[in-house]
Write a protein that holds these residues in place. Structure first.
Motif, short mmCIF file in Angstrom:
data_model
loop_
_atom_site.label_atom_id
_atom_site.label_comp_id
_atom_site.label_asym_id
_atom_site.label_seq_id
_atom_site.Cartn_x
_atom_site.Cartn_y
_atom_site.Cartn_z
N PRO A 54 0.82 -1.21 0.00
CA PRO A 54 0.00 0.00 0.00
C PRO A 54 0.85 1.25 0.00
O PRO A 54 1.94 1.28 0.58
CB PRO A 54 -0.81 -0.12 1.30
CG PRO A 54 0.05 -0.96 2.19
CD PRO A 54 0.83 -1.88 1.31
N PHE A 55 0.36 2.30 -0.66
CA PHE A 55 0.99 3.62 -0.66
C PHE A 55 -0.14 4.61 -0.40
O PHE A 55 -0.98 4.84 -1.27
CB PHE A 55 1.67 3.90 -2.01
CG PHE A 55 2.42 5.20 -2.07
CD1 PHE A 55 3.80 5.21 -1.99
CD2 PHE A 55 1.76 6.42 -2.22
CE1 PHE A 55 4.51 6.42 -2.07
CE2 PHE A 55 2.45 7.62 -2.29
CZ PHE A 55 3.83 7.61 -2.21
N GLU A 56 -0.18 5.19 0.80
CA GLU A 56 -1.27 6.08 1.17
C GLU A 56 -0.73 7.45 1.53
O GLU A 56 -0.11 7.62 2.57
CB GLU A 56 -2.07 5.50 2.34
CG GLU A 56 -2.79 4.20 1.99
CD GLU A 56 -3.85 3.84 3.02
OE1 GLU A 56 -4.93 4.46 3.01
OE2 GLU A 56 -3.59 2.94 3.83
N SER A 85 8.88 -1.40 4.02
CA SER A 85 8.75 -0.01 3.60
C SER A 85 8.18 0.85 4.70
O SER A 85 7.48 0.37 5.60
CB SER A 85 7.85 0.09 2.36
OG SER A 85 6.53 -0.33 2.67
N VAL A 86 8.48 2.15 4.63
CA VAL A 86 7.84 3.18 5.45
C VAL A 86 7.59 4.38 4.54
O VAL A 86 8.26 4.54 3.52
CB VAL A 86 8.68 3.61 6.66
CG1 VAL A 86 8.81 2.48 7.66
CG2 VAL A 86 10.04 4.13 6.23
N GLN A 87 6.65 5.22 4.93
CA GLN A 87 6.25 6.32 4.08
C GLN A 87 6.09 7.59 4.88
O GLN A 87 5.61 7.58 6.01
CB GLN A 87 4.93 5.97 3.38
CG GLN A 87 4.48 6.99 2.37
CD GLN A 87 3.17 6.58 1.71
OE1 GLN A 87 2.74 5.44 1.81
NE2 GLN A 87 2.51 7.52 1.07
N SER A 88 6.49 8.70 4.26
CA SER A 88 6.26 10.03 4.81
C SER A 88 5.82 10.92 3.66
O SER A 88 6.59 11.23 2.76
CB SER A 88 7.53 10.59 5.45
OG SER A 88 7.34 11.92 5.89
N VAL A 109 6.73 10.28 -0.20
CA VAL A 109 8.00 9.55 -0.33
C VAL A 109 7.92 8.26 0.48
O VAL A 109 7.47 8.25 1.63
CB VAL A 109 9.19 10.41 0.15
CG1 VAL A 109 10.49 9.63 0.03
CG2 VAL A 109 9.26 11.70 -0.64
N MET A 110 8.37 7.18 -0.13
CA MET A 110 8.43 5.88 0.54
C MET A 110 9.85 5.34 0.45
O MET A 110 10.48 5.38 -0.62
CB MET A 110 7.44 4.90 -0.11
CG MET A 110 7.54 3.47 0.41
SD MET A 110 6.40 2.33 -0.43
CE MET A 110 4.88 2.72 0.43
#
Length: 757
Positions: free
Chosen positions: A69-71, A125-128, A131-132
């Motif tokens: 997922p990319f939110e 992964s982590v996201q801010s 940007v992931m």
């Protein structure tokens, strides 16, 4: 003969293990089921049929795919489809297109290194924001940074590690490294072959052995242009001297800056006045006794390297001593193809954290790609941290995730990393790792739900809830599968959490089956249910959960492998809302790999190429319809309809635990018993079957699955009395099953039971 009236008024313990089939002393026994399929146990107690899976398209080339997922926010959520060296994007319940074709970008992850030895996704992964950061769980691929610049403008690039992290300096090293210059492109020369091709593209750190060759800055002393002085570990060059009638002198304010140029006195420089001034000189910061370069080429059999000096935080050059005496105080980048890349990534205390082997690398606070361990000469509360995990076992880190502490999972135990002293901020001088539990973890990213972290135990057959226990002042990790251990026996390979509307953890298993955990600790609900996806040879390979386009629920996405018309296909499908029928029964969607036709009244439904040759179930204007076979991508109905749902029906089934109670001398377990009548309390239900076994089911009276042409069948909420067939046995089961393609919510069952004493 005794009579009793047993009641089953909740089903929110899910499907229970055969191992507790006789544990009537357990509270959950009477809230659980012997069999529960395709039902969702609600927190309130009823069991409601899950929605079907809506067909959206195929994976690239029908290849094995993984989801991430990319939110960015609730309104902008994507599912990333990962196949061999490619990434595609799904958004708003459809595939992201560019110029009419699926939009895709290249990736460094081959099909082989997308999967671990345990059959799980190998990426973390982590996201801010937009940007992931993505790392490979075995450290086989350089970390990547995925950036969304626009709807169809995505960039995947290597993460740069110019500012560290670095390995520790070897205090016993006898190898001296000298530099040909202090700025720009230089050559490093070592007294031994320490460089290799794996160092190309990585950073190299050098530190002065001593500073005795440079004078210290003192107040009111002479200074000339280009003089170099040191003060408290920093080195400065005199770049402006107001010497108009005599020698310049230093002022009274020592230089302490680590960027640019600052005067140490009044800073007067008036070229039109020939009067002598002694208001200090201007000092430009050079370095703090160390520096690093980026290696671009290797030569001399490993004794030389071409490198570029890295300019960071105003640092202009390497120490001059590196060009003369060199230094034995040097260190290579902690990450490289030879030493390995990071294997896990997370955010913690406003830092980006990488894990590799048994080490953790924390970035500078708020600067996620900066791993400078010093600010000038000082280690501060904000500078980067490197931590070696202390443990009596040498297992490598498998995952990291933030909670009130940074939780760390290995193959044998779980640890926490946090402040050593809670009254001070998390920093290099205030960090500690502490062992917590000893269960071990699978190579699978855990899921955070509220203040709990859910992780899969090493063998893949237990899900544990890691949560802080104030009584013991440590974390505990209860087994959430203890009452239903058989449900995930095949081993979990993928999972994600659906927060809305029912708080469910969805799990894909190694044998292609799907299981779901309704999880609400506030109400004590931990309910496991197997879900059977419809269609020939249906096999769930991966899943992900993101916000729905309207933000009213979370969409659960699947890649389902099937055999259709003799070919292996992989379809991208999204779990539909099981409450659609409440608005209009014609909207009821309970078929898997299904689609909806809505338009002019017709008997011919086209656009079914993905179901070619298959026998499918049909709901026409909310009413049951005979099965159809897809030929040339279409089916022909036996009546006209304006809204048609087509897909593979997979019925919802519920079988109660054995009835108990009513005997004059104790339990009714193993006693001969029979039901004279059964009452079913239903909510928003159409159709349905009930009986003592699944091979002896009869329609629930008064709930016809079909209605007259031109009318919508009505949803029923209320009680229905069922005359049970005369059957005497020791079990006392009640079995309930949904009608094809129709909604069902079972609220309660009660019975009039006669027990032979």
């Amino acid at each position: 003969m005794a009579r009793s009236a047993p009641i089953w008024n909740t089903f929110n313990a899910g499907e229970l293990s055969p191992l507790i089939d006789g544990r009537t002393d357990q509270e959950k026994y009477f809230a659980g089921c012997k069999r529960l399929r395709n039902f969702i146990p609600t927190v309130q107690g009823p069991a409601t049929r899950r929605g079907g899976t809506r067909y959206l398209g195929s994976t690239k080339g029908n290849l094995r795919a993984w989801f991430m997922p990319f939110e960015f926010n609730q309104a902008q959520s994507y599912v990333l489809e990962l196949t061999d060296l490619k990434m595609r994007f799904w958004v708003n319940r459809g595939q992201l297109l560019s110029g009419g074709s699926p939009y895709e970008i290249a990736t460094p992850w081959s099909a082989a290194n997308l999967v671990t030895d345990e059959g799980t996704l190998a990426l973390r992964s982590v996201q801010s924001g937009d940007v992931m950061w993505v790392v490979h769980n075995a450290g086989a691929v350089r970390p990547q940074k995925l950036s969304r610049l626009g709807a169809t403008s995505w960039i995947l690039a290597d993460v740069e590690f110019d500012n560290g992290p670095f390995e520790d300096i070897d205090p016993d090293s006898t190898v001296t490294v000298t530099a040909s210059g202090t700025t720009g492109t230089i050559t490093l020369t070592a007294t031994s072959a320490i460089f290799s091709a794996d160092d190309i593209g990585t950073a190299f750190y050098m530190e002065q052995k001593d500073s005795s060759g440079v004078k210290a800055w003192n107040a009111a002393q002479g200074a000339a242009l280009n003089n170099v002085r040191r003060y408290e570990g920093n080195y400065y060059k005199c770049t402006t001297c107001p010497n108009l009638g005599g020698p310049s002198g230093t002022g009274s304010n020592p230089p302490v800056h680590t960027e640019g140029a600052v005067w140490d006195g009044g800073g007067t420089d008036d070229s039109d006045d020939d009067k002598y001034y002694s208001n200090g000189v201007e000092w430009t910061y050079l370095h703090s006794g160390y520096g690093w370069v980026k290696i671009t080429a290797i030569g001399g059999g490993g004794t030389t390297a071409t490198a570029t000096v890295i300019l960071n935080n105003g640092r202009l050059q390497l120490p001059t001593s590196f060009t003369t005496t060199g230094t034995t105080r040097w260190a290579k980048s902690a990450f490289s193809p030879l030493r390995g890349w990071p294997t896990s990534v997370a955010f913690f205390r406003e830092r980006l954290v990488y894990a590799r082997n048994r080490e953790l690398f924390f970035s500078v606070v708020g600067a996620y790609d900066d791993f400078s361990r010093k600010d000038g000469p000082d280690i501060t509360k904000e500078t980067a941290i490197k931590l070696q995990i202390a443990s009596d076992r040498l297992d490598l880190i498998r995952w990291i995730t933030p909670s009130s502490s940074l939780l760390v999972g290995t193959a044998r135990n779980e640890l926490s990393v946090q402040e050593q002293t809670t009254t001070q901020v998390f920093a290099a001088d205030n960090v500690a790792s502490m062992p917590q539990t000893e269960y071990g973890s699978r190579l699978l990213e855990p899921i955070r739900v509220g203040n709990a972290v859910l992780f899969v135990q090493r063998a893949g057959r237990k899900l544990r809830e890691m949560i802080y226990d104030y009584a013991s002042d440590r974390y505990k990790a209860d087994d959430l599968t203890v009452l239903s251990e058989h449900i995930v026996d095949a081993g979990v390979i993928d999972m994600d959490f659906q927060q809305e509307p029912d708080s469910i953890l969805w799990c894909a298993l190694a044998d292609g089956t799907l299981s779901a955990l309704t999880y609400n600790r506030e109400r004590g609900v931990v309910a496991w249910v197997p879900h059977v996806i419809g269609g020939p040879d249906a096999f769930v390979e991966t899943l992900a959960s993101i916000s729905s386009p309207d933000g009213r629920r979370d969409d659960v996405w699947f890649v389902v492998r099937r055999t259709i018309n003799g070919a292996t296909v992989r379809y991208v499908e999204v779990l539909e809302d099981n409450r659609l029928a409440e608005t209009d029964t014609a909207d009821a969607f309970y078929g898997d790999a299904g689609i909806t036709y809505e338009g002019v009244s017709t008997k011919t439904i086209i656009g079914l190429d993905h179901l070619e040759g298959a026998t499918v179930q049909v709901l026409a204007d909310g009413s049951a319809h005979a099965d159809c076979t897809v030929t040339a991508g279409q089916i022909t109905l036996n009546r006209f309809a304006t809204k048609v749902q087509i897909g593979f029906d997979s019925p919802a089934q519920l079988q109660t635990m054995r009835a108990d109670g009513g005997s004059q001398d104790g339990t009714t377990q193993t006693r001969s018993k029979s039901f004279g009548e059964v009452w079913a309390r239903l909510h928003n239900t159409i159709g349905g079957l009930i009986g003592p076994t699944f091979s002896r089911l009869d329609p629930i009276p008064g709930l016809k699955p079909a209605s007259a042409v031109g009318t919508r069948p009505a949803l029923f909420s209320g009680d229905r009395k069922i005359e049970f067939p005369a059957e005497v046995g020791t079990d006392g089961y009640i079995c309930v099953q949904s009608s094809p393609m129709l909604p069902m919510t079972l609220v309660m069952l009660s019975a009039r039971m006669e027990v032979n004493d």
